[in-house]
Design an enzyme around this catalytic site. Structure first.
Site, short mmCIF file in Angstrom:
data_model
loop_
_atom_site.label_atom_id
_atom_site.label_comp_id
_atom_site.label_asym_id
_atom_site.label_seq_id
_atom_site.Cartn_x
_atom_site.Cartn_y
_atom_site.Cartn_z
N ASP A 1 7.33 -44.52 2.18
CA ASP A 1 6.76 -43.92 0.98
C ASP A 1 5.25 -44.10 0.87
O ASP A 1 4.61 -43.48 0.00
CB ASP A 1 7.40 -44.51 -0.28
CG ASP A 1 8.82 -44.01 -0.50
OD1 ASP A 1 9.17 -42.96 0.06
OD2 ASP A 1 9.57 -44.67 -1.24
N GLY B 1 6.35 -48.50 -6.45
CA GLY B 1 5.27 -49.39 -6.88
C GLY B 1 4.66 -50.17 -5.73
O GLY B 1 3.43 -50.26 -5.61
N GLY B 2 5.50 -50.74 -4.88
CA GLY B 2 4.99 -51.48 -3.73
C GLY B 2 4.24 -50.59 -2.77
O GLY B 2 3.21 -50.99 -2.21
N LYS C 1 5.93 -42.79 -8.33
CA LYS C 1 6.46 -41.47 -7.98
C LYS C 1 7.92 -41.35 -8.39
O LYS C 1 8.63 -42.33 -8.65
CB LYS C 1 6.30 -41.21 -6.48
CG LYS C 1 6.94 -42.25 -5.55
CD LYS C 1 8.42 -42.04 -5.28
CE LYS C 1 8.99 -43.07 -4.32
NZ LYS C 1 10.46 -42.95 -4.17
N PRO D 1 7.84 -49.95 -12.63
CA PRO D 1 8.98 -50.86 -12.55
C PRO D 1 9.25 -51.32 -11.12
O PRO D 1 9.22 -50.52 -10.18
CB PRO D 1 10.15 -50.03 -13.10
CG PRO D 1 9.50 -49.06 -14.03
CD PRO D 1 8.18 -48.72 -13.39
N GLY E 1 12.67 -50.21 -8.62
CA GLY E 1 13.26 -49.12 -9.38
C GLY E 1 13.21 -47.78 -8.66
O GLY E 1 13.51 -46.75 -9.26
N ALA F 1 2.64 -47.86 -3.63
CA ALA F 1 1.38 -47.55 -4.29
C ALA F 1 0.37 -48.68 -4.10
O ALA F 1 -0.81 -48.45 -3.87
CB ALA F 1 1.61 -47.27 -5.78
#
Length: 205
Positions: free
Chosen positions: A145, A110-111, A17, A103, A106, A113
């Site tokens: 998130d 990502g984590g 995102k 990434p 960043g 997700a």
């Protein structure tokens, strides 16, 4: 977010995102900050496979540097799998295979997700059928998130970022993302912001 079952393994793909807008308030009693954000899912994905096992384990690879991603109980996806097991009283474990393309460190979720994908994958793997409301509750326990990672699309987030309202987005948007060689720790970034706000020479931050 959808899933597919092949040879007893559940595959889930979850997007990274961008925060198109991000306003940060004060820290709350639970350690999280009040935020207001416009979240946008992007076509940069994390792939996760889950299969039944005696214990909870994870393997991590990807097209990005994953050397800093923990493979123990600090891993959000593993914690997500354990939460689903606890919720439904499942006594076994799961092996998670994660292939990362977002990434690391960043700010692209990502984590989160990975955690959202693990919630969906384990729900399907064990036939829990928890439903979106219960999965959202579990997601909110894992991080600010993770609920958006579960939802995807475009949304306005308030509270810790977990109070979400879908937003209408029309057309196609292309983004240029240039990763840094060094990542940033989210807790450290917030702590630095709090420190800046105590300085008399800084009016606002």
């Amino acid at each position: 977010m959808s899933h597919a079952v092949v040879d007893g393994r559940v595959h889930v793909r979850a997007p990274g995102k961008l925060n198109l807008f991000f306003e940060v308030g004060d820290a709350q009693d639970d350690g999280y900050h009040e935020v207001a954000s416009a979240y946008q899912a992007v076509s940069l994905y994390e792939d996760l496979w889950a299969e039944g096992a005696d214990e909870f384990t994870v393997s991590i690879s990807g097209s990005v540097d994953v050397s800093g991603v923990p493979a123990d109980d600090r891993n959000l996806a593993l914690r997500a799998a354990r939460l689903v097991a606890q919720r439904i009283g499942h006594t076994g474990g799961a092996h998670l295979e994660i292939v990362k393309h977002v990434p690391v460190a960043g700010g692209m979720g990502g984590g989160s997700a990975d955690a959202a994908a693990a919630l969906v994958a384990c729900d399907a793997l064990w036939g829990a059928d928890l439903g979106s409301a219960q999965l959202h509750q579990l997601a909110a326990r894992l991080g600010a998130d993770v609920p958006f990672s579960l939802m995807g699309g475009t949304a306005i987030g308030t509270g810790r970022g977990d109070q979400l309202s879908p937003a209408l987005a029309k057309g196609r948007f292309d983004w240029v993302v240039v990763p840094s060689e060094a990542g940033l720790s989210t807790p450290e970034v917030y702590a630095h912001l709090d420190a800046l706000r105590t300085r008399p020479d800084i009016v606002s931050a």
